[in-house]
Write a protein that holds these residues in place. Structure first.
Motif, short mmCIF file in Angstrom:
data_model
loop_
_atom_site.label_atom_id
_atom_site.label_comp_id
_atom_site.label_asym_id
_atom_site.label_seq_id
_atom_site.Cartn_x
_atom_site.Cartn_y
_atom_site.Cartn_z
N VAL A 30 11.21 -6.59 -6.52
CA VAL A 30 10.39 -6.07 -5.41
C VAL A 30 9.56 -6.92 -4.75
O VAL A 30 9.25 -7.74 -5.20
CB VAL A 30 9.41 -5.14 -6.20
CG1 VAL A 30 8.19 -4.69 -5.22
CG2 VAL A 30 10.14 -3.75 -6.66
N SER A 31 9.68 -6.88 -3.40
CA SER A 31 8.65 -7.98 -2.62
C SER A 31 7.62 -7.44 -2.00
O SER A 31 7.27 -6.17 -1.75
CB SER A 31 9.87 -8.38 -1.51
OG SER A 31 10.04 -7.29 -0.45
N ILE A 33 5.09 -7.97 1.02
CA ILE A 33 5.10 -9.08 2.57
C ILE A 33 3.72 -8.58 3.22
O ILE A 33 3.21 -7.48 3.05
CB ILE A 33 6.09 -8.34 3.20
CG1 ILE A 33 7.74 -8.43 2.71
CG2 ILE A 33 6.33 -8.87 4.87
CD1 ILE A 33 8.92 -7.91 3.46
N THR A 197 13.59 -12.82 1.84
CA THR A 197 12.92 -11.97 0.72
C THR A 197 13.70 -10.39 0.64
O THR A 197 14.05 -9.88 -0.14
CB THR A 197 11.38 -11.49 0.93
OG1 THR A 197 10.66 -12.85 1.09
CG2 THR A 197 10.92 -10.63 0.03
N LEU A 198 13.62 -9.90 2.06
CA LEU A 198 14.38 -8.57 2.10
C LEU A 198 15.84 -8.71 1.75
O LEU A 198 16.43 -7.69 1.44
CB LEU A 198 14.11 -8.14 3.47
CG LEU A 198 12.75 -7.71 3.85
CD1 LEU A 198 12.39 -7.07 5.23
CD2 LEU A 198 12.35 -6.71 2.69
N ALA A 201 15.46 -8.36 -2.21
CA ALA A 201 15.01 -7.39 -2.67
C ALA A 201 15.52 -6.17 -2.85
O ALA A 201 16.37 -5.74 -1.81
CB ALA A 201 13.39 -7.32 -2.11
N ARG A 203 13.33 -3.32 -3.14
CA ARG A 203 12.36 -2.54 -2.53
C ARG A 203 11.34 -3.41 -2.03
O ARG A 203 11.33 -4.71 -2.54
CB ARG A 203 11.71 -1.42 -3.35
CG ARG A 203 12.90 -0.43 -3.60
CD ARG A 203 12.10 0.76 -4.54
NE ARG A 203 11.60 0.12 -5.86
CZ ARG A 203 10.07 0.04 -5.99
NH1 ARG A 203 9.43 0.50 -4.98
NH2 ARG A 203 9.82 -0.16 -7.21
N GLY A 204 10.30 -2.96 -1.23
CA GLY A 204 9.37 -4.00 -0.63
C GLY A 204 8.44 -3.34 -0.23
O GLY A 204 8.16 -1.81 -0.09
N TYR A 205 7.04 -3.72 -0.19
CA TYR A 205 5.75 -3.21 0.10
C TYR A 205 5.12 -4.28 1.26
O TYR A 205 4.92 -5.44 1.00
CB TYR A 205 4.54 -3.16 -1.00
CG TYR A 205 5.09 -2.37 -2.00
CD1 TYR A 205 4.48 -0.90 -2.07
CD2 TYR A 205 5.83 -2.63 -3.11
CE1 TYR A 205 4.94 -0.07 -3.07
CE2 TYR A 205 6.28 -1.65 -4.21
CZ TYR A 205 5.80 -0.42 -3.95
OH TYR A 205 6.13 0.65 -5.07
N GLN A 215 6.20 0.62 2.90
CA GLN A 215 6.85 0.77 1.52
C GLN A 215 8.23 1.47 1.88
O GLN A 215 8.47 2.43 2.64
CB GLN A 215 6.36 1.27 0.52
CG GLN A 215 5.88 2.93 0.40
CD GLN A 215 5.15 3.11 -0.89
OE1 GLN A 215 5.58 3.14 -2.02
NE2 GLN A 215 4.07 3.46 -0.77
N ALA A 218 14.30 -2.34 0.92
CA ALA A 218 14.83 -3.27 1.91
C ALA A 218 15.33 -2.77 3.25
O ALA A 218 15.13 -3.36 4.25
CB ALA A 218 15.59 -4.37 1.27
#
Length: 246
Positions: A30-31, A33, A197-198, A201, A203-205, A215, A218
């Motif tokens: 999980v990233s 950003i 990062t994406l 990953a 998922r990300g926030y 959120q 990716a």
């Protein structure tokens, strides 16, 4: 695995996080950003016990850990690789890894298939007797990662692992993260290189001024016009393929 609920963090009366909530499931990357000063490191520091939450909850596998001292969090299997590496230059590479090994706690699940650190970090294999201060920037970052892994984490927190590295060395770091992901290690990643990062990953926030503003998976984040324009430097009308790097 990790749940952060309505987390508030302040420094001397200055609010850094405003009710942040996020989760990390077992086996995910999980990233987080966001621009500099958004509060990304504050999230990691609150999870790892470096700074106490003002309010809110931090749960690890259902157990509250918010406010525990850092050594108690490490003993449960959460290890942070900090921005800037923070290695002791007077210790040798081998001594650095031995110190990290002593941080393993009773909550850590012993794995017979734990990665061979010398195989993962061949650049360090012939430098075990050298002082950490003599390493190059890329080697020092690899040592910081190796130190984190030597504690046998169940959740690894990575804070800007490519910061200050050349593109070639940064790609080596990202390649290592990919291999750790493929081996099933769960990671929460703060990283300035949004493309990489994406690409890594699940998922990300997106964090801005201490608040989660976006959120998703990716692929969902890459499809968001605002994120593409603001963080990737690509026109919202231009298609972006993360595999191509542009």
């Amino acid at each position: 695995m990790l749940e952060v609920r309505r987390l508030h963090v302040s420094y001397g009366g200055l609010r850094a996080l405003h009710g942040v909530s996020l989760e990390v499931r077992s086996g995910e990357i999980v990233s987080i950003i966001g621009p500099n000063g958004a509060g990304k490191t504050s999230i990691l520091n609150a999870v790892s016990g470096i700074v106490p939450p003002e309010s809110g909850e931090v749960l690890f596998e259902g157990e509250p850990i918010g406010g525990l001292p850092a050594h108690a969090v490490v003993a449960r299997g959460i290890v942070q690789v900090p921005e800037g590496r923070m290695i002791f230059g007077t210790l040798s590479v081998e001594e650095t890894l031995r110190v990290a090994a002593h941080q393993r706690g009773p909550f850590v699940l012993r794995r017979h298939d734990r990665p061979d650190l010398r195989r993962l970090f061949p650049a360090l294999a012939d430098k075990l007797d050298r002082p950490a201060a003599s390493l190059s920037g890329g080697e020092a970052q690899m040592l910081a990662l190796a130190r984190g892994l030597e504690a046998e984490p169940r959740l690894l927190l990575l804070d800007e692992p490519s910061l200050g590295l050349s593109p070639k060395l940064a790609e080596e770091v990202f390649g290592l993260i990919r291999r750790l992901r493929d081996q099933g290690l769960t990671m929460l990643l703060v990283e300035q290189n949004v493309r990489q990062t994406l690409a890594l990953a699940d998922r990300g926030y997106v964090l801005e001024s201490g608040r989660i503003t976006l959120q998703g998976t990716a692929s969902e984040l890459l499809a968001d016009p605002g994120l593409v324009t603001n963080y990737l430097g690509v026109s919202a009308n231009t298609s972006f393929n993360p595999a191509s790097g542009g």
